[in-house]
Enzyme design. Sequence first.
Site, PDB file in Angstrom:
ATOM      1  N   PRO A   2       0.843   7.520  98.714  1.00 11.04           N
ATOM      2  CG  PRO A   2       2.494   5.850  99.158  1.00 11.04           C
ATOM      3  CD  PRO A   2       2.000   7.203  99.449  1.00 11.04           C
ATOM      4  CD  GLU A   3      -5.169   7.645  96.358  1.00 13.73           C
ATOM      5  OE1 GLU A   3      -6.211   7.136  95.721  1.00 13.73           O
ATOM      6  OE2 GLU A   3      -5.228   8.961  96.196  1.00 13.73           O
ATOM      7  CE  LYS A  58      -4.743   6.182 101.989  1.00 19.34           C
ATOM      8  NZ  LYS A  58      -4.980   7.594 102.328  1.00 19.34           N
ATOM      9  NE  ARG A 115       8.154  15.119 101.445  1.00 20.10           N
ATOM     10  CZ  ARG A 115       7.249  16.060 100.869  1.00 20.10           C
ATOM     11  NH1 ARG A 115       6.690  15.602  99.565  1.00 20.10           N
ATOM     12  NH2 ARG A 115       6.863  16.935 101.689  1.00 20.10           N
ATOM     13  NE  ARG A 154     -18.217   9.882 108.805  1.00 18.43           N
ATOM     14  CZ  ARG A 154     -18.250   8.979 109.415  1.00 18.43           C
ATOM     15  NH1 ARG A 154     -19.606   8.141 109.198  1.00 18.43           N
ATOM     16  NH2 ARG A 154     -17.195   8.309 110.208  1.00 18.43           N
ATOM     17  NE  ARG A 278      -5.241  15.906  99.446  1.00 16.64           N
ATOM     18  CZ  ARG A 278      -5.300  14.745  99.782  1.00 16.64           C
ATOM     19  NH1 ARG A 278      -5.683  13.984 100.520  1.00 16.64           N
ATOM     20  NH2 ARG A 278      -4.279  13.839  98.797  1.00 16.64           N
TER      21      ARG A 278
END
Length: 292
Positions: A2-3, A58, A115, A154, A278
């Site tokens: 879920p996002e 989240k 899960r 970054r 990803r």
Amino acid sequence: MPELPDVENVRRRLERWLRGARITAARAEDRNIYRATPRSFAQKLVGRRVETVGRKGKWLRLVLDDELLVFAHLGMTGDFHASARDDGATERFERARLEVISGPKKSIVRYIDPRRWGRIVLAREDIPAWTELGPDPLTDGIDVADLRPKLSRRKRRSIKEVLLEQGVLAGVGNILATEALWKAAIDPRAPAASLGDEDIRRLARAIPWAIDRQLASLAKGDVDDPPKAGVARRSRIDVDDPPKAGVARRNPFLIYGRKGEPCPRCRTPLERFVLGGRTTTFCPRCQERRRR
Ligand SMILES: [Zn+2]
């Protein structure tokens, strides 16, 4: 997994069921999900009233009337269902439940998680997993002046990977990042530090755009009743791969999971590659890396 939009959708349902309601019974016996004793769960919660149902990224956070906080993370497959009646049965994959009363209305809110990678935490103050989150794009908005230095620090990491860091913006996952970078016409592999001010401004508009699209698509399919047979239907399993054959589920995304299909903007076939472990779908034309 879920996002942000999925969790926000769950939050909106929980708010309808729980806000202002008093907890009359509580159960959590799965130590993967709730790591303290089941007894402490009931002792702390029964008799309390739910004041607010919040979310950052989240994570969900209930604030109770004696300033007790209930944090919940849905992991990969978590979801909440509610029903009006208690037929005495435990729903399949039920890991925790709250029985509540609001005026004359009684309901049972179940935490379902096949899960078992979700978490429920009771605390008196905000937990680090919550305080370490960056701003939530939906509730806090995206401040370009705040985002710019986070990206420029970054140096080498790609913008896509940096967007997935929850300390940069809370709740952005693989799907949101894929959709937003396409909307903003930014190559997912571009080093975060290489984005110019105009790129960052476009990205800051594209993320809420992607969230709104997903919320609208979730709202269309949403119902208050729990799905039959205990299948956590609304919990989106991380579909890095396109949906399996035989699963009749329309892909609600413009780019994500659409390798080989024409770009909605320029009709160039979309491509897919793996970035930071990803899968990433992108348009090689609209999202071409520019020389800087
Ligand atoms: Zn294109």
